[in-house]
Scaffold this motif. Structure first.
Motif, PDB file in Angstrom:
ATOM      1  N   LYS A 123      53.006  30.930  45.368  1.00  7.96           N
ATOM      2  CA  LYS A 123      52.408  31.360  44.094  1.00  7.96           C
ATOM      3  C   LYS A 123      51.424  30.326  43.583  1.00  7.96           C
ATOM      4  N   GLY A 124      50.205  30.722  43.310  1.00  4.34           N
ATOM      5  CA  GLY A 124      49.247  29.797  42.714  1.00  4.34           C
ATOM      6  C   GLY A 124      49.752  29.324  41.357  1.00  4.34           C
ATOM      7  N   VAL A 125      49.613  28.037  41.099  1.00  5.37           N
ATOM      8  CA  VAL A 125      50.185  27.441  39.886  1.00  5.37           C
ATOM      9  C   VAL A 125      49.527  28.015  38.627  1.00  5.37           C
ATOM     10  N   THR A 126      48.210  27.905  38.569  1.00  4.38           N
ATOM     11  CA  THR A 126      47.505  28.244  37.330  1.00  4.38           C
ATOM     12  C   THR A 126      47.431  29.745  37.092  1.00  4.38           C
ATOM     13  N   THR A 127      47.128  30.488  38.160  1.00  2.00           N
ATOM     14  CA  THR A 127      46.890  31.911  37.959  1.00  2.00           C
ATOM     15  C   THR A 127      48.180  32.651  37.601  1.00  2.00           C
ATOM     16  N   ASN A 128      49.323  32.168  38.108  1.00  2.00           N
ATOM     17  CA  ASN A 128      50.577  32.831  37.723  1.00  2.00           C
ATOM     18  C   ASN A 128      50.988  32.454  36.303  1.00  2.00           C
ATOM     19  N   ILE A 165      53.773  19.423  41.630  1.00  2.00           N
ATOM     20  CA  ILE A 165      54.996  19.512  42.436  1.00  2.00           C
ATOM     21  C   ILE A 165      54.955  20.705  43.401  1.00  2.00           C
ATOM     22  N   CYS A 166      53.987  21.616  43.236  1.00  2.00           N
ATOM     23  CA  CYS A 166      53.951  22.807  44.102  1.00  2.00           C
ATOM     24  C   CYS A 166      52.949  22.689  45.242  1.00  2.00           C
ATOM     25  N   ALA A 167      52.224  21.609  45.291  1.00  2.00           N
ATOM     26  CA  ALA A 167      51.115  21.496  46.246  1.00  2.00           C
ATOM     27  C   ALA A 167      51.611  21.317  47.677  1.00  2.00           C
ATOM     28  N   ILE A 201      37.140  34.731  31.326  1.00  5.07           N
ATOM     29  CA  ILE A 201      37.586  34.281  32.647  1.00  5.07           C
ATOM     30  C   ILE A 201      37.901  35.511  33.476  1.00  5.07           C
ATOM     31  N   THR A 202      37.578  35.467  34.757  1.00  2.79           N
ATOM     32  CA  THR A 202      37.961  36.525  35.687  1.00  2.79           C
ATOM     33  C   THR A 202      38.709  35.844  36.828  1.00  2.79           C
ATOM     34  N   ALA A 203      40.007  35.981  36.875  1.00  2.50           N
ATOM     35  CA  ALA A 203      40.785  35.193  37.841  1.00  2.50           C
ATOM     36  C   ALA A 203      41.729  36.072  38.639  1.00  2.50           C
ATOM     37  N   VAL A 204      41.655  35.943  39.934  1.00  6.12           N
ATOM     38  CA  VAL A 204      42.570  36.701  40.782  1.00  6.12           C
ATOM     39  C   VAL A 204      43.857  35.884  40.938  1.00  6.12           C
ATOM     40  N   VAL A 205      44.997  36.543  40.806  1.00  5.94           N
ATOM     41  CA  VAL A 205      46.278  35.832  40.827  1.00  5.94           C
ATOM     42  C   VAL A 205      46.689  35.555  42.275  1.00  5.94           C
ATOM     43  N   GLU A 206      46.894  34.263  42.567  1.00  4.56           N
ATOM     44  CA  GLU A 206      47.210  33.841  43.937  1.00  4.56           C
ATOM     45  C   GLU A 206      48.672  34.095  44.251  1.00  4.56           C
ATOM     46  N   SER A 207      48.910  34.886  45.269  1.00  2.00           N
ATOM     47  CA  SER A 207      50.282  35.181  45.659  1.00  2.00           C
ATOM     48  C   SER A 207      50.287  35.547  47.136  1.00  2.00           C
ATOM     49  N   PRO A 257      43.198  20.236  36.440  1.00  2.00           N
ATOM     50  CA  PRO A 257      42.770  21.526  35.889  1.00  2.00           C
ATOM     51  C   PRO A 257      42.136  22.352  36.997  1.00  2.00           C
ATOM     52  N   ARG A 258      42.190  23.681  36.869  1.00  2.00           N
ATOM     53  CA  ARG A 258      41.498  24.560  37.820  1.00  2.00           C
ATOM     54  C   ARG A 258      40.259  25.098  37.113  1.00  2.00           C
ATOM     55  N   TYR A 259      39.187  25.245  37.880  1.00  2.00           N
ATOM     56  CA  TYR A 259      37.925  25.700  37.298  1.00  2.00           C
ATOM     57  C   TYR A 259      37.726  27.200  37.489  1.00  2.00           C
ATOM     58  N   TYR A 260      37.105  27.817  36.515  1.00  2.42           N
ATOM     59  CA  TYR A 260      36.758  29.238  36.607  1.00  2.42           C
ATOM     60  C   TYR A 260      35.320  29.421  36.154  1.00  2.42           C
ATOM     61  N   SER A 261      34.573  30.215  36.921  1.00  5.26           N
ATOM     62  CA  SER A 261      33.184  30.498  36.562  1.00  5.26           C
ATOM     63  C   SER A 261      33.224  31.407  35.340  1.00  5.26           C
ATOM     64  N   ILE A 262      32.624  30.969  34.284  1.00  6.96           N
ATOM     65  CA  ILE A 262      32.702  31.733  33.034  1.00  6.96           C
ATOM     66  C   ILE A 262      32.016  33.083  33.227  1.00  6.96           C
ATOM     67  N   VAL A 293      30.191  28.336  44.711  1.00 10.22           N
ATOM     68  CA  VAL A 293      31.200  28.817  45.664  1.00 10.22           C
ATOM     69  C   VAL A 293      32.413  27.901  45.694  1.00 10.22           C
ATOM     70  N   TRP A 294      33.562  28.458  46.091  1.00 13.06           N
ATOM     71  CA  TRP A 294      34.779  27.650  46.132  1.00 13.06           C
ATOM     72  C   TRP A 294      35.673  28.086  47.282  1.00 13.06           C
ATOM     73  N   TYR A 326      54.253  26.592  54.414  1.00 11.08           N
ATOM     74  CA  TYR A 326      53.673  26.560  53.059  1.00 11.08           C
ATOM     75  C   TYR A 326      54.663  26.110  51.993  1.00 11.08           C
ATOM     76  N   VAL A 327      55.524  25.172  52.343  1.00 11.97           N
ATOM     77  CA  VAL A 327      56.510  24.733  51.351  1.00 11.97           C
ATOM     78  C   VAL A 327      55.939  23.649  50.452  1.00 11.97           C
ATOM     79  N   ASN A 328      56.526  23.481  49.288  1.00 12.54           N
ATOM     80  CA  ASN A 328      56.180  22.345  48.441  1.00 12.54           C
ATOM     81  C   ASN A 328      57.202  21.228  48.692  1.00 12.54           C
TER      82      ASN A 328
END
Ligand code: FAD
Length: 690
Positions: free
Chosen positions: A481-486, A370-372, A464-470, A446-451, A689-690, A413-415
């Motif tokens: 706000k990124g869905v998964t990282t938040n 719903i946030c995309a 996991i090393t994940a930067v929070v999307e904001s 699902p979102r992928y993260y390089s282990i 890469v992503w 950038y609205v949903n």
């Protein structure tokens, strides 16, 4: 007696083995993802479920099949949009098909008066998506052979094709290009142009819309179709279940499948069956207040999940409560959020994207993106259901005018719920059939993260090393706000003692459906990758990993440090890391010191801090400064790895490496580029890469 899952798996495996034996493996191909295939074996070959597409179309009265090869759900979404449009505008009897669900050796019997559509995403290094691996291996195989043995075999097959790619990758849209070429070589006839959408340029949706209109014109002409006034026809029927409440045990409140609902969840855990994993540890890696980067340790000891260094972990998110509330509110569903509904496919070939009976709340929270970003085509679909005459007109304009849509929607950038709120103030969109949302929004991905850990060092704990999307959006109160990282950030806050974590005023149902995720759990599975250390640890390696691109390299260095401590001979291990400032976002700065001790002069960390000097310095600049050493190592067959940003960094690194080779060896740049290409095909140059 009823077969249990294990029986079915065993039978399916026997069946797969038998068929593979009799076909000498010709159409099974190489299965790259054991998780994808174990699901296919367990589910694709269910008794009574045909893998014969021609039979399936025949028995369900279809004359158009839209196949999809999808990794993140976009190709699947486009496929269902094409199917809907074919039906509503041209009266085609359409169906959508997952490429993984069918076999293709009888494609030469595909009837002349029917049409096949292919919507194909290219993944990573020009690879097929997991669900398209078998199809791709079959159709592009050297010795592809069909049941009837006609010549050319596919002369009756008419098809259209659209590809989803990213021009920042080396093999842009190679799936649609290769499949189109393979089908044509086999005698099939393509109708219209094979379309190509470019995620790298951010024009995927517009490329799709621009491709499909002339395609429909061509198709209508070739197949003698008549266009009619398009009317919305629901694919799913929704029944309110007054006999049930959200407390009823058979009601799904976000549980991903029946085993999870019944509390009998067991492996194999994969993309269809996540493992609800405890988060053993979590911490913040940045030292600045306004940005976050999370380090998490996911404990997989209670599962049969395994990984090897360089793999990816998939994390299944939960939407933020604030956005769930907004979505239900704009549809006028707030008071009914816990009402139980059953969703049924009105067409036997359609699949309901989540288990039911369930509630509106659970669907919005756990199952739909719903946030995309908002799709222009979806806005056009919703236009007739807008609450007022003005909003109907506005929606129609947004749906048909690309520039206007960009100005009013994309650029903000609205949903979807924010867009509908903006268009119609406080009026609720109660006339929109809920099925339109199920069809028009992507299912949660699902979102992928390089282990970022080594399987040698911590087999049971995945880092996991994940930067929070904001991102602040000018003129809007709410940041993007990124869905998964938040969600992960909220989990981290809970773990650190805040009972009501509320990062940036978002709220999460953090304990999951029926509190099944309580105690800080997160749904995950593992995806195997080809991004791997050389099997011989004495081989030199060069790693380029700025920002979170360092994730897999922390794993690589952790592994080599352990090997060195264990007395093994370890080759030169060179890491280029970059970030803004050594005092703000220097990931794992303390750990490198320990690895340095363990590895001695075998380990070399070279840093680029872009905001510390008068000029911006990036990893590729540092690489150039070390040209001589890098070239020496390459001559010793060093493996070269790049991880992180695909759009700028990975390209800059490739061209810098070409330059280095050219200068150091005194050869023309074109020759050096060929050497880099050769390294790629020999797996000596690997990208994540992503
Ligand atoms: P999402 O909600 O998915 O949003 C992502 C972006 O989409 C936003 O930043 C924005 O640009 C855009 N967007 C979202 N909503 C809107 C909207 N309404 N309007 C317009 N634009 C919008 N990340 C890491 O941090 N570490 C890793 O190690 C890592 N490894 C990866 C490995 C692979 C193979 C891949 C494919 C990706 C990897 N990623 C990694 C990226 C990661 O998978 C996620 O994409 C990332 O964390 C963002 O997820 P999210 O759910 O928080 O953001």
């Amino acid at each position: 007696a009823q077969l249990d899952t294990l029986d079915i798996i065993v039978l399916a495996v026997l069946l797969v083995g038998t068929v593979a034996y009799f076909t000498k493996g010709t159409y099974w191909g190489v299965v790259k993802d054991p998780y994808a295939s174990s699901y296919a074996a367990a589910n694709g070959n269910k008794p009574g479920k045909t893998r014969n597409i021609i039979e399936k179309m025949e028995e369900s009265g279809k004359n158009c099949v839209v196949f999809y090869g999808s990794q993140t759900g976009t190709a699947e979404d486009y496929a269902s949009r094409l199917a809907k449009e074919g039906k509503s505008r041209f009266g085609l009897e359409t169906m959508v098909a997952d490429l993984e669900d069918y076999d293709y050796e009888n494609l030469d019997s595909f009837p002349e008066d029917k049409i096949a559509m292919f919507v194909l995403a290219t993944y990573g290094e020009g690879e097929p998506t997991d669900n398209a691996v078998d199809f791709y291996e079959f159709i592009s195989g050297e010795d592809v052979s069909f049941a009837n043995g006609g010549d050319p075999p596919l002369e009756n097959l008419k098809f259209v094709a659209f590809g989803l790619g990213n021009n920042t990758y080396e093999h842009y849209n190679s799936m649609v290009r290769n499949v189109t070429a393979a089908l044509e070589k086999l005698g099939a006839t393509r109708i219209g142009k094979a379309g190509e959408g470019d995620d790298g340029a951010g024009t995927m949706e517009e490329d799709f819309l621009a491709w499909k209109d002339p395609m429909w014109t061509d198709l209508a002409e070739k197949m003698g179709l008549e266009e009619r006034e398009a009317v919305y026809e629901p694919v799913f029927g929704i029944t309110e279940r007054e006999d049930l409440t959200k407390e009823s045990p058979e009601v799904y409140l976000g549980e991903p499948n029946k085993m999870h609902l019944e509390g009998t969840s067991k492996g194999p855990f994969n993309a269809h069956n996540p493992y609800i994993a405890p988060i053993a540890e979590s911490k913040e890696l940045f030292t600045v207040k306004d940005r976050n980067c999370l380090h998490m340790e996911i404990d997989v000891s209670g599962s049969n999940l395994s990984y090897t260094t360089g793999d990816h972990i998939a994390v299944w998110p939960t939407n933020a409560g604030k956005e769930v509330d907004r979505f239900l509110d704009v549809l006028g569903l707030t008071s009914k959020r816990d009402s139980v509904i059953s969703v049924k496919a009105l067409d036997p070939t359609a699949k309901v994207p989540f288990p039911t009976p369930t509630t509106y709340d659970a669907i919005a929270r756990y199952h739909m993106e719903i946030c995309a970003p908002v799709s222009r085509q979806f806005i056009a679909t919703l236009a007739p259901f807008a609450p007022t005459e003005e909003s109907k007109a506005e929606m129609a304009k947004l749906g048909s005018d690309k520039d206007y849509f960009h100005q009013k929607i994309s650029n903000k950038y609205v949903n979807i719920a924010q867009a509908l709120e903006d268009i119609c103030g406080s009026a609720k969109w109660t006339d929109v059939p809920f099925s339109a949302f199920i069809e028009g929004l992507n299912k949660v991905q699902p979102r992928y993260y390089s282990i970022s850990s080594s399987s040698l060092v911590q087999k049971q704990k995945i880092s996991i090393t994940a930067v929070v999307e904001s991102m602040e959006v000018p003129g809007r109160e709410d940041a993007l706000k990124g869905v998964t990282t938040n969600y992960l950030l909220a989990l981290k806050q809970k773990q650190h003692g805040d009972p009501n974590p509320d990062p940036h005023r978002l709220t999460y149902e953090i304990t999951g459906p029926r509190n099944k995720y309580d105690g800080v759990h997160v749904p995950v599975h593992v995806r195997h990758s080809n991004f791997k250390l050389p099997s011989d640890p004495s081989k030199p390696i060069i790693m380029i990993g700025p920002g979170t691109g360092v994730a897999p390299f922390r794993a690589f260095v952790q592994e080599r440090a352990a090997q060195a401590k264990g007395g093994e001979e370890v080759g030169k291990t060179m890491l280029f890391f970059g970030c803004r400032k050594s005092t703000e976002d220097f990931l794992y700065s303390d750990e490198w010191k320990q690895y340095q001790e363990d590895l001695g002069d075998k380990f070399q960390l070279i840093t680029a801090f872009s905001r510390e000097g008068p000029k911006k310095v990036y990893v590729q600049h540092r690489l150039e400064e070390h040209a001589k050493e890098v070239d020496e190592l390459l001559k010793q067959k060093a493996y070269f790895y790049v991880c992180g940003d695909a759009s700028q960094m990975a390209k800059a690194v490739t061209s810098t490496l070409g330059k280095i080779i050219s200068e150091q060896r005194g050869i023309p740049e074109s020759k050096a580029e060929d050497i880099v290409k050769g390294m790629r095909s020999a797996n000596q140059y690997q990208e994540d890469v992503w």
